[in-house]
Motif scaffolding. Structure first.
Motif, short mmCIF file in Angstrom:
data_model
loop_
_atom_site.label_atom_id
_atom_site.label_comp_id
_atom_site.label_asym_id
_atom_site.label_seq_id
_atom_site.Cartn_x
_atom_site.Cartn_y
_atom_site.Cartn_z
N UNK A 21 -32.71 -11.84 6.20
CA UNK A 21 -32.85 -10.41 6.01
C UNK A 21 -33.86 -9.80 6.97
N UNK A 22 -34.91 -10.54 7.30
CA UNK A 22 -35.88 -10.03 8.27
C UNK A 22 -35.23 -9.88 9.64
N UNK A 23 -34.43 -10.85 10.03
CA UNK A 23 -33.72 -10.72 11.31
C UNK A 23 -32.69 -9.61 11.25
N UNK A 24 -32.02 -9.47 10.13
CA UNK A 24 -31.03 -8.42 9.97
C UNK A 24 -31.68 -7.04 9.99
N UNK A 25 -32.87 -6.93 9.46
CA UNK A 25 -33.57 -5.65 9.42
C UNK A 25 -34.22 -5.30 10.76
N UNK A 26 -34.13 -6.14 11.74
CA UNK A 26 -34.64 -5.82 13.07
C UNK A 26 -36.05 -6.34 13.32
N UNK A 27 -36.26 -7.59 13.05
CA UNK A 27 -37.59 -8.18 13.20
C UNK A 27 -38.09 -8.12 14.64
N UNK A 28 -37.22 -8.27 15.61
CA UNK A 28 -37.67 -8.34 16.99
C UNK A 28 -37.96 -6.98 17.61
N UNK A 29 -37.43 -5.91 17.04
CA UNK A 29 -37.65 -4.58 17.61
C UNK A 29 -39.13 -4.20 17.67
N UNK A 30 -39.91 -4.37 16.57
CA UNK A 30 -41.34 -4.05 16.67
C UNK A 30 -42.09 -4.94 17.66
N UNK A 31 -41.64 -6.18 17.83
CA UNK A 31 -42.30 -7.05 18.80
C UNK A 31 -42.07 -6.57 20.22
N UNK A 32 -40.86 -6.10 20.50
CA UNK A 32 -40.52 -5.66 21.85
C UNK A 32 -41.15 -4.31 22.16
N UNK A 33 -41.11 -3.38 21.20
CA UNK A 33 -41.61 -2.03 21.44
C UNK A 33 -43.08 -1.85 21.07
N UNK A 34 -43.72 -2.87 20.56
CA UNK A 34 -45.13 -2.85 20.18
C UNK A 34 -45.42 -1.76 19.15
N UNK A 35 -44.56 -1.67 18.11
CA UNK A 35 -44.75 -0.74 17.02
C UNK A 35 -45.02 -1.51 15.73
N UNK A 36 -45.15 -0.78 14.63
CA UNK A 36 -45.49 -1.44 13.37
C UNK A 36 -44.26 -2.07 12.72
N UNK A 37 -44.51 -2.94 11.77
CA UNK A 37 -43.46 -3.66 11.06
C UNK A 37 -43.06 -2.96 9.76
N UNK A 38 -43.47 -1.70 9.56
CA UNK A 38 -43.16 -1.00 8.31
C UNK A 38 -41.65 -0.86 8.09
N UNK A 39 -40.92 -0.57 9.14
CA UNK A 39 -39.47 -0.43 9.02
C UNK A 39 -38.80 -1.73 8.67
N UNK A 40 -39.31 -2.82 9.20
CA UNK A 40 -38.73 -4.13 8.91
C UNK A 40 -38.96 -4.50 7.45
N UNK A 41 -40.15 -4.26 6.96
CA UNK A 41 -40.47 -4.57 5.56
C UNK A 41 -39.62 -3.72 4.63
N UNK A 42 -39.48 -2.44 4.94
CA UNK A 42 -38.63 -1.57 4.12
C UNK A 42 -37.18 -2.02 4.17
N UNK A 43 -36.71 -2.41 5.34
CA UNK A 43 -35.34 -2.89 5.48
C UNK A 43 -35.07 -4.15 4.68
N UNK A 44 -36.02 -5.06 4.68
CA UNK A 44 -35.86 -6.30 3.90
C UNK A 44 -35.81 -5.99 2.41
N UNK A 45 -36.66 -5.08 1.96
CA UNK A 45 -36.66 -4.72 0.54
C UNK A 45 -35.34 -4.06 0.15
N UNK A 46 -34.83 -3.17 1.02
CA UNK A 46 -33.55 -2.51 0.75
C UNK A 46 -32.43 -3.54 0.67
N UNK A 47 -32.43 -4.51 1.57
CA UNK A 47 -31.39 -5.54 1.55
C UNK A 47 -31.49 -6.41 0.30
N UNK A 48 -32.70 -6.69 -0.17
CA UNK A 48 -32.84 -7.48 -1.39
C UNK A 48 -32.37 -6.71 -2.62
N UNK A 49 -32.57 -5.40 -2.64
CA UNK A 49 -32.06 -4.60 -3.75
C UNK A 49 -30.53 -4.66 -3.76
#
Length: 92
Positions: A21-49
């Protein structure tokens, strides 16, 4: 020994789901763009729901006694997940 391997396999299943789910939520995007992981964490939670809703719908298909409860709560969790996806993408 058998109980230890069973617990290890169960633990591995959940670690695998979180990683998927972390990879599906875009884990590598914040690493490449040097932004925060807030979107990834929210995406993982949404996928778990959504996953929890899917599991409850499966339980509704296999259960005899609590079918209505599982069916209602499964569809409710799927609808909540869909609502959060629309909120997250800015389409609602």
């Amino acid at each position: 020994m058998n109980q230890i391997t069973s617990k290890a396999i169960t633990g591995f299943k959940y670690i695998y789901l979180v990683a998927f789910f972390a990879l599906l939520a875009g884990f590598f995007h914040p690493l490449i763009t040097n932004t925060s992981f807030d979107g990834v964490i929210s995406g993982v939670i949404i996928l778990f729901v959504g996953l929890a809703g899917g599991v409850l719908l499966y339980r509704a298909a296999t259960s005899e006694s609590k079918r209505a409860i599982f069916l209602g709560s499964g569809f409710a969790l799927m609808a909540i997940s869909l609502y959060y996806i629309f909120q997250f993408t800015g389409r609602a």
